[in-house]
Design an enzyme around this catalytic site. Structure first.
Site, PDB file in Angstrom:
ATOM      1  N   SER A 173       0.824  -1.201   0.000  1.00 22.80           N
ATOM      2  CA  SER A 173       0.000   0.000   0.000  1.00 22.80           C
ATOM      3  C   SER A 173       0.862   1.256   0.000  1.00 22.80           C
ATOM      4  O   SER A 173       1.972   1.267   0.564  1.00 22.80           O
ATOM      5  CB  SER A 173      -0.857  -0.027   1.263  1.00 22.80           C
ATOM      6  OG  SER A 173      -1.402   1.238   1.510  1.00 22.80           O
ATOM      7  N   TYR A 181      -2.230  -1.248  10.898  1.00 20.51           N
ATOM      8  CA  TYR A 181      -2.476  -1.814   9.568  1.00 20.51           C
ATOM      9  C   TYR A 181      -1.302  -1.489   8.640  1.00 20.51           C
ATOM     10  O   TYR A 181      -0.733  -2.364   7.983  1.00 20.51           O
ATOM     11  CB  TYR A 181      -3.787  -1.263   8.982  1.00 20.51           C
ATOM     12  CG  TYR A 181      -3.887  -1.457   7.500  1.00 20.51           C
ATOM     13  CD1 TYR A 181      -4.117  -2.726   6.953  1.00 20.51           C
ATOM     14  CD2 TYR A 181      -3.706  -0.387   6.603  1.00 20.51           C
ATOM     15  CE1 TYR A 181      -4.177  -2.918   5.578  1.00 20.51           C
ATOM     16  CE2 TYR A 181      -3.761  -0.572   5.237  1.00 20.51           C
ATOM     17  CZ  TYR A 181      -3.996  -1.826   4.726  1.00 20.51           C
ATOM     18  OH  TYR A 181      -4.043  -2.020   3.368  1.00 20.51           O
ATOM     19  N   LYS A 190       1.870  -3.846   6.581  1.00 25.17           N
ATOM     20  CA  LYS A 190       2.327  -3.815   5.177  1.00 25.17           C
ATOM     21  C   LYS A 190       3.848  -3.595   5.142  1.00 25.17           C
ATOM     22  O   LYS A 190       4.561  -4.248   4.383  1.00 25.17           O
ATOM     23  CB  LYS A 190       1.612  -2.698   4.405  1.00 25.17           C
ATOM     24  CG  LYS A 190       0.115  -2.919   4.237  1.00 25.17           C
ATOM     25  CD  LYS A 190      -0.171  -4.133   3.376  1.00 25.17           C
ATOM     26  CE  LYS A 190      -1.638  -4.463   3.290  1.00 25.17           C
ATOM     27  NZ  LYS A 190      -1.925  -5.788   2.769  1.00 25.17           N
TER      28      LYS A 190
HETATM   29  P1  NAD Z   1     -11.059  -7.170   1.200  1.00 21.25           P
HETATM   30  O1  NAD Z   1     -11.292  -7.167   2.677  1.00 21.25           O
HETATM   31  O2  NAD Z   1     -12.237  -6.989   0.311  1.00 21.25           O
HETATM   32  O3  NAD Z   1     -10.278  -8.497   0.768  1.00 21.25           O
HETATM   33  C1  NAD Z   1      -9.392  -9.167   1.636  1.00 21.25           C
HETATM   34  C2  NAD Z   1      -9.829 -10.610   1.701  1.00 21.25           C
HETATM   35  O4  NAD Z   1      -8.944 -11.326   2.576  1.00 21.25           O
HETATM   36  C3  NAD Z   1     -11.232 -10.785   2.278  1.00 21.25           C
HETATM   37  O5  NAD Z   1     -11.990 -11.575   1.372  1.00 21.25           O
HETATM   38  C4  NAD Z   1     -11.026 -11.506   3.606  1.00 21.25           C
HETATM   39  O6  NAD Z   1     -12.102 -12.380   3.918  1.00 21.25           O
HETATM   40  C5  NAD Z   1      -9.720 -12.240   3.341  1.00 21.25           C
HETATM   41  N1  NAD Z   1      -8.944 -12.570   4.538  1.00 21.25           N
HETATM   42  C6  NAD Z   1      -8.584 -11.745   5.556  1.00 21.25           C
HETATM   43  N2  NAD Z   1      -7.854 -12.420   6.460  1.00 21.25           N
HETATM   44  C7  NAD Z   1      -7.736 -13.701   6.009  1.00 21.25           C
HETATM   45  C8  NAD Z   1      -7.116 -14.869   6.501  1.00 21.25           C
HETATM   46  N3  NAD Z   1      -6.460 -14.878   7.663  1.00 21.25           N
HETATM   47  N4  NAD Z   1      -7.195 -16.001   5.771  1.00 21.25           N
HETATM   48  C9  NAD Z   1      -7.853 -16.021   4.595  1.00 21.25           C
HETATM   49  N5  NAD Z   1      -8.488 -14.955   4.087  1.00 21.25           N
HETATM   50  C10 NAD Z   1      -8.425 -13.807   4.784  1.00 21.25           C
HETATM   51  O7  NAD Z   1      -9.956  -6.046   0.899  1.00 21.25           O
HETATM   52  P2  NAD Z   1      -9.424  -5.480  -0.490  1.00 21.25           P
HETATM   53  O8  NAD Z   1      -9.762  -4.042  -0.541  1.00 21.25           O
HETATM   54  O9  NAD Z   1      -9.814  -6.365  -1.590  1.00 21.25           O
HETATM   55  O10 NAD Z   1      -7.856  -5.562  -0.220  1.00 21.25           O
HETATM   56  C11 NAD Z   1      -7.063  -6.636  -0.685  1.00 21.25           C
HETATM   57  C12 NAD Z   1      -5.630  -6.425  -0.231  1.00 21.25           C
HETATM   58  O11 NAD Z   1      -5.166  -5.166  -0.732  1.00 21.25           O
HETATM   59  C13 NAD Z   1      -5.476  -6.340   1.291  1.00 21.25           C
HETATM   60  O12 NAD Z   1      -4.274  -6.980   1.657  1.00 21.25           O
HETATM   61  C14 NAD Z   1      -5.398  -4.862   1.557  1.00 21.25           C
HETATM   62  O13 NAD Z   1      -4.695  -4.579   2.729  1.00 21.25           O
HETATM   63  C15 NAD Z   1      -4.653  -4.378   0.325  1.00 21.25           C
HETATM   64  N6  NAD Z   1      -4.878  -2.961   0.030  1.00 21.25           N
HETATM   65  C16 NAD Z   1      -6.154  -2.495  -0.104  1.00 21.25           C
HETATM   66  C17 NAD Z   1      -6.370  -1.136  -0.344  1.00 21.25           C
HETATM   67  C18 NAD Z   1      -7.775  -0.595  -0.453  1.00 21.25           C
HETATM   68  O14 NAD Z   1      -7.931   0.633  -0.338  1.00 21.25           O
HETATM   69  N7  NAD Z   1      -8.801  -1.415  -0.672  1.00 21.25           N
HETATM   70  C19 NAD Z   1      -5.277  -0.262  -0.489  1.00 21.25           C
HETATM   71  C20 NAD Z   1      -3.986  -0.779  -0.374  1.00 21.25           C
HETATM   72  C21 NAD Z   1      -3.803  -2.137  -0.116  1.00 21.25           C
HETATM   73  N1  UFG Z   2     -12.581  11.123   3.553  1.00 24.93           N
HETATM   74  C1  UFG Z   2     -13.589  12.012   3.906  1.00 24.93           C
HETATM   75  N2  UFG Z   2     -14.740  11.487   4.406  1.00 24.93           N
HETATM   76  C2  UFG Z   2     -14.949  10.149   4.552  1.00 24.93           C
HETATM   77  C3  UFG Z   2     -13.912   9.249   4.180  1.00 24.93           C
HETATM   78  C4  UFG Z   2     -12.732   9.781   3.689  1.00 24.93           C
HETATM   79  O1  UFG Z   2     -13.425  13.226   3.806  1.00 24.93           O
HETATM   80  O2  UFG Z   2     -16.031   9.743   5.025  1.00 24.93           O
HETATM   81  C5  UFG Z   2     -11.327  11.671   2.996  1.00 24.93           C
HETATM   82  C6  UFG Z   2     -10.096  11.340   3.818  1.00 24.93           C
HETATM   83  O3  UFG Z   2      -9.933  12.279   4.862  1.00 24.93           O
HETATM   84  C7  UFG Z   2      -9.000  11.386   2.740  1.00 24.93           C
HETATM   85  C8  UFG Z   2      -9.735  10.899   1.478  1.00 24.93           C
HETATM   86  O4  UFG Z   2     -11.125  11.082   1.729  1.00 24.93           O
HETATM   87  O5  UFG Z   2      -8.599  12.723   2.521  1.00 24.93           O
HETATM   88  C9  UFG Z   2      -9.472   9.422   1.175  1.00 24.93           C
HETATM   89  O6  UFG Z   2      -9.765   8.652   2.336  1.00 24.93           O
HETATM   90  P1  UFG Z   2      -9.948   7.064   2.283  1.00 24.93           P
HETATM   91  O7  UFG Z   2     -10.307   6.619   3.659  1.00 24.93           O
HETATM   92  O8  UFG Z   2     -10.857   6.673   1.172  1.00 24.93           O
HETATM   93  O9  UFG Z   2      -8.504   6.554   1.857  1.00 24.93           O
HETATM   94  P2  UFG Z   2      -7.080   6.742   2.565  1.00 24.93           P
HETATM   95  O10 UFG Z   2      -6.228   7.500   1.594  1.00 24.93           O
HETATM   96  O11 UFG Z   2      -7.214   7.270   3.923  1.00 24.93           O
HETATM   97  O12 UFG Z   2      -6.555   5.246   2.682  1.00 24.93           O
HETATM   98  C10 UFG Z   2      -6.803   4.255   1.678  1.00 24.93           C
HETATM   99  C11 UFG Z   2      -6.957   2.902   2.369  1.00 24.93           C
HETATM  100  C12 UFG Z   2      -5.661   2.465   2.967  1.00 24.93           C
HETATM  101  C13 UFG Z   2      -4.585   2.484   1.916  1.00 24.93           C
HETATM  102  C14 UFG Z   2      -4.494   3.847   1.261  1.00 24.93           C
HETATM  103  C15 UFG Z   2      -3.519   3.784   0.115  1.00 24.93           C
HETATM  104  O13 UFG Z   2      -7.936   2.968   3.392  1.00 24.93           O
HETATM  105  O14 UFG Z   2      -5.791   1.144   3.420  1.00 24.93           O
HETATM  106  O15 UFG Z   2      -5.767   4.238   0.752  1.00 24.93           O
HETATM  107  O16 UFG Z   2      -3.218   5.057  -0.320  1.00 24.93           O
HETATM  108  F1  UFG Z   2      -3.402   2.200   2.467  1.00 24.93           F
END
Ligand code: NAD
Ligand code: UFG
Length: 338
Positions: free
Chosen positions: A124, A149, A153
């Protein structure tokens, strides 16, 4: 290739399974369904016309992974499984360290045992902390992560780096995602958050559908063009395709490689609100609130390395992301649970 996808029923995982199947790969998914629904894979099968083999396994369960990986010959693992709620990680740090770090170590041990030494990991942009240089390239120093969290990573990246140093046969691609939003154009799969969404786009779509009264905009006194926080929003389908391209690096025996996956464009919270309103003709009431703890003012990517090395770049724009997020929410007001 035959690919093991952990966390493949989740948001990014399910979109990636579609792109992998469309590219002709065989996919086996493991997930413990702690934050997802198996229905997503039934929808994937409708989109691609191919069933997806699924095993309900917790990745901390070494024995089950050992059995599954021992019975198959996987060419690569794409590792999405993990907990991802930033706020929850602050109140339950041990759950996050146990699930994300112990889970990853068990997975790596099982892969190593069966000589599958190729992995692509979901990292991330949060590993950059408050970035020193914008746009953020992979050379930007990693910063202090403000929550457990983000620490998971960072630590997993370090663990994988040490593993590669100990055994150069490992090919490891660390993908640092920026802010994935949007959904598959079919409207059949998308993001299905539990409870009150933490992230901006699912909150906006729940306001649009009438589940929430208004959006809280966290902070309007940042040093940005309108005072609200700036992020690099990337369409989840572009992100998913980035994984298919990353397989090329694995095939080329890349060793350890790191890629940012973003669009290179920074949009403020109010830019996203207005883009959503314009793309969909829906009004999003909002009110300005204080800054959210731990937020950085500005975060967007230099993804030129992914373009240069993997031939990948993001194709969808903010309007596409807003249209597809709304299409998913409209068609599935309660996500996968009808
Ligand atoms: P998500 O929660 O939709 O998907 C993660 C999946 O992992 C889920 O289906 C959950 O059931 C499964 N899981 C969690 N713990 C587990 C375990 N111990 N064993 C087996 N399965 C397990 O999240 P996502 O948004 O699809 O994110 C996928 C990956 O990308 C994650 O590692 C997350 O940290 C990373 N990531 C997401 C974002 C974002 O903004 N969505 C940003 C950066 C990184
Ligand atoms: N925000 C609002 N109101 C809300 C939610 C978010 O104003 O209800 C704002 C936040 O303050 C920020 C922007 O929208 O300025 C984006 O916020 P998000 O929560 O959507 O995303 P973040 O950038 O905080 O973090 C996300 C994921 C992290 C990941 C990161 C990668 O939650 O897991 O993107 O850049 F690591």
């Amino acid at each position: 290739m035959k690919i093991l996808v952990t966390g493949g029923t989740g948001y990014i995982g399910s979109h990636t399974v579609v792109e992998l199947q469309n590219a002709g790969h065989d996919v086996v998914v493991v997930d413990n369904l702690s934050n997802s629904n198996e229905i997503s894979l039934k929808r994937v099968a409708k989109i691609t016309g191919k069933d997806v083999e699924f095993h309900r396994i917790d990745i901390r369960d070494f024995d089950s992974l050992d059995e599954l990986i021992g019975k198959n010959h996987f060419d690569c693992c794409i590792h999405f499984a993990g907990l991802k709620a930033v706020g929850e990680s602050v109140s339950k740090p041990l759950d996050y360290y146990d699930n994300n770090i112990c889970g990853t170590v068990a997975l790596l041990r099982a892969l190593n045992k069966h000589n599958c030494k190729n992995i692509i990991f979901s990292s991330s942009a949060c590993v950059y902390g408050n970035p020193e240089i914008i746009p953020i390239s992979e050379q930007c120093p990693k910063g202090a992560c403000t929550n457990p969290y983000g620490q998971t990573k960072h630590f997993i990246e370090e663990i994988m780096t040490d593993l590669h140093k100990s055994d150069p046969d490992w090919n490891i691609v660390l993908l640092r995602y920026f802010n994935p939003i949007g959904a598959h154009q079919s409207g059949m799969i998308g993001e299905d958050p539990n409870g009150v969404p933490n992230n901006l786009m699912p909150y906006i779509t729940q306001v649009a559908i009438g589940k929430r009264a208004e959006l809280s905009v966290f902070g309007n006194d940042y040093d940005t063009h309108d005072g609200t926080g700036v992020r690099d929003y990337i369409h989840v389908v572009d992100l998913a395709r980035g994984h298919v391209c990353a397989l090329r690096a694995i095939t080329d025996k890349c060793g350890l490689e790191i890629f940012n996956l973003g669009t290179g464009h920074g949009y403020s919270v109010l830019d996203v609100v207005h883009a959503f309103e314009n793309a969909n003709g829906v009004k999003i009431p909002y009110s300005l609130k204080p800054r959210r703890a731990g937020d950085v003012p500005v975060c967007y990517a230099d993804s030129s390395k992914a373009q240069r090395v993997l031939g990948w770049h993001a194709e969808f724009n903010l309007e596409d992301m807003c249209r597809d997020s709304w299409n998913w929410q409209k068609n599935n007001p309660n996500g996968y649970s009808k």
